[in-house]
Design a protein around this motif. Structure first.
Motif, short mmCIF file in Angstrom:
data_model
loop_
_atom_site.label_atom_id
_atom_site.label_comp_id
_atom_site.label_asym_id
_atom_site.label_seq_id
_atom_site.Cartn_x
_atom_site.Cartn_y
_atom_site.Cartn_z
N LEU A 332 -9.43 -109.04 -26.22
CA LEU A 332 -9.14 -108.38 -27.49
C LEU A 332 -10.04 -107.17 -27.71
O LEU A 332 -9.59 -106.13 -28.19
CB LEU A 332 -9.31 -109.36 -28.64
CG LEU A 332 -8.18 -110.40 -28.82
CD1 LEU A 332 -8.48 -111.30 -29.99
CD2 LEU A 332 -6.85 -109.69 -29.00
N SER A 354 -0.53 -113.38 -25.25
CA SER A 354 0.04 -114.33 -26.18
C SER A 354 1.18 -115.11 -25.55
O SER A 354 1.30 -116.33 -25.72
CB SER A 354 0.52 -113.60 -27.43
OG SER A 354 1.16 -114.49 -28.32
N LEU A 359 -3.91 -116.52 -25.16
CA LEU A 359 -4.39 -116.12 -26.47
C LEU A 359 -3.55 -116.83 -27.53
O LEU A 359 -2.33 -116.78 -27.49
CB LEU A 359 -4.25 -114.59 -26.64
CG LEU A 359 -4.96 -113.93 -27.81
CD1 LEU A 359 -6.47 -114.09 -27.69
CD2 LEU A 359 -4.61 -112.44 -27.86
N SER A 362 -2.35 -117.28 -33.57
CA SER A 362 -3.11 -116.83 -34.74
C SER A 362 -4.08 -115.72 -34.37
O SER A 362 -4.26 -114.75 -35.13
CB SER A 362 -3.87 -118.02 -35.35
OG SER A 362 -4.73 -118.60 -34.37
N SER A 363 -4.71 -115.83 -33.21
CA SER A 363 -5.62 -114.77 -32.76
C SER A 363 -4.85 -113.51 -32.38
O SER A 363 -5.31 -112.39 -32.64
CB SER A 363 -6.44 -115.27 -31.57
OG SER A 363 -7.23 -116.39 -31.92
N TRP A 366 -3.99 -111.34 -35.44
CA TRP A 366 -5.10 -110.48 -35.85
C TRP A 366 -5.42 -109.44 -34.79
O TRP A 366 -5.94 -108.37 -35.09
CB TRP A 366 -6.32 -111.33 -36.18
CG TRP A 366 -6.19 -112.01 -37.50
CD1 TRP A 366 -5.97 -113.32 -37.73
CD2 TRP A 366 -6.23 -111.37 -38.78
NE1 TRP A 366 -5.87 -113.57 -39.07
CE2 TRP A 366 -6.03 -112.39 -39.74
CE3 TRP A 366 -6.40 -110.07 -39.22
CZ2 TRP A 366 -6.01 -112.13 -41.11
CZ3 TRP A 366 -6.38 -109.80 -40.58
CH2 TRP A 366 -6.19 -110.82 -41.51
N GLY A 367 -5.09 -109.78 -33.54
CA GLY A 367 -5.24 -108.79 -32.48
C GLY A 367 -4.33 -107.59 -32.72
O GLY A 367 -4.72 -106.44 -32.48
#
Length: 415
Positions: A332, A354, A359, A362-363, A366-367
């Motif tokens: 990220l 993703s 990944l 949820s991360s 925000w990424g």
């Protein structure tokens, strides 16, 4: 001799080309003793002669070509004293050669025939463009841009020169060319349509190539011509809107699940960019009349384009180095740094991580916001650097608003 369907198609194309060019020439040949030699029948016959030479024996092209050359010389000797131009004579040669080409490639010959006819028909607009509308400085900028695209770009190596595969000279030069091209497109739009609509329209379409380069190009224009500051800021924001639409497409292609999870956040960002760009188009002070052509105006500044390319080089190098140093654990962070130079490549990286499960969703959400923050940050810096404080504030307000809107939606909606 047996005729094939391709032969018939070639002959038909040759006849059509000759008639098209000939009709245009017929309307300009004049009347009486001083009329031009070649009209609709002559050009049709010349084009058919070229086609028949290819059909019978290509060696006839040389002999017939010499005959055509003789006709051209006679035509010029007859009319050269009254009209020193050679357009009509060159058109005769073009009809003959296009007729020959039609037997090999009817589509290509037909397309070129249309181009020739258009060039012949637009004599006055082209003369006015070259003599009255384009200044000497603008012509120099145009030639410089052509050299950058047609000479320098093909000569650059299309391979990475560093161990991490980041520094590709041809890719980096692409950004330099884009800054120059965006400045030129904006300059032309300003001259033809006016500031209110010309710049925003040019901005939106240039954003599909590089919104960062577009922001730099329109910032330069705002600095050089302060009355167009608001439309130029709208153009920069609309270029970022186009870039955001590509960003959405890249995420959707790499990870449909991530797109579904962030779609409302991205919609919010789009709405804010549309709203803030509309302020520059319809807001107070945006109804200034189109500016007259300024013969001292520059379409772009080469020094700024080269500086921008150098900055891109540094960012790409640092991003690649950090990715090699930290690996997927710092994906990220690395993607965020890469977004400073290339938003869509970073979006593809996050979407791929993703989709593969490396990944968490949820991360990754925000990424996506982090990529927009990084991209907005560098474009804000570019806006202040290229266009000055007021231009920078206008662009930054729109970019900041879009990022805040996306972040709020992500924070308030479940993954």
């Amino acid at each position: 001799m047996d005729f094939s369907a391709a032969d018939v198609s070639g002959l038909a194309a040759a006849l059509g080309i000759g008639l098209l060019i000939g009709i245009e020439r017929e309307r300009r040949k004049g009347q009486g003793a001083l009329r031009s030699a070649a009209g609709v029948r002559t050009h049709a016959l010349l084009s058919l002669a070229g086609a028949l030479c290819v059909l019978v024996d290509t060696r006839l092209l040389v002999v017939t070509g010499l005959v055509v050359a003789g006709l051209v010389v006679v035509s010029y000797a007859r009319s050269g004293g009254d009209d020193p131009g050679v357009t009509g004579e060159v058109a005769m040669v073009a009809s003959f050669l296009l007729g020959a080409l039609a037997m090999r490639s009817p589509a290509l010959a037909s397309g070129l025939g249309v181009v020739v006819a258009v060039l012949l028909h637009t004599k006055r607009p082209l003369h006015r463009l070259s003599r009255d509308l384009i200044s000497q400085r603008e012509l120099g900028d145009l030639l410089l841009l052509a050299a950058a695209i047609l000479v320098i770009w093909p000569l650059l190596p299309d391979r990475s020169l560093d161990p991490w595969g980041a520094l590709n000279p041809r890719v980096i030069w692409k950004y330099v060319v884009l800054v120059m091209a965006v400045g030129a497109v904006g300059h032309v739009a300003l001259r033809l349509v006016g500031a209110r609509w010309g710049l925003p329209l040019a901005g939106f379409f240039s954003g599909f190539a590089s919104s960062t380069a577009a922001t730099a190009g329109f910032g330069q224009q705002a600095r050089d011509t302060p009355p167009v500051r608001r439309p130029a800021a709208s153009a920069a924001l609309l270029s970022n809107l186009a870039s955001l639409l590509l960003f959405v497409a890249v995420i959707g292609a790499g990870s449909p699940a991530l797109l579904r999870s962030t779609v409302w956040a991205l919609v919010a960002a789009v709405v804010v960019l549309l709203g803030t760009s509309a302020v520059g188009i319809w807001g107070r002070g945006s109804d200034s009349p189109p500016l007259p052509g300024d013969p001292t105006a520059r379409a772009f500044r080469l020094s700024w384009a080269l500086t921008f390319g150098l900055a891109i080089t540094v960012v790409l190098f640092v991003s690649a180095w950090l990715r090699a140093l930290f690996g997927d654990a710092g994906a990220l962070v690395t993607a965020g740094i890469a977004a400073l130079a290339e938003l869509h490549a970073s979006a593809a990286s996050v979407a791929q991580l993703s989709a593969s499960g490396s990944l968490a969703l949820s991360s990754a959400r925000w990424g996506v916001v982090g990529l927009l923050v990084a991209s907005g940050l560098v474009k804000s810096v570019v806006a202040f650097t290229s266009g000055g404080r007021r231009f920078g504030l206008l662009v930054t307000a729109g970019l900041l608003g879009s990022v805040v809107a996306a972040a709020l939606v992500v924070a308030l909606t479940p993954a």
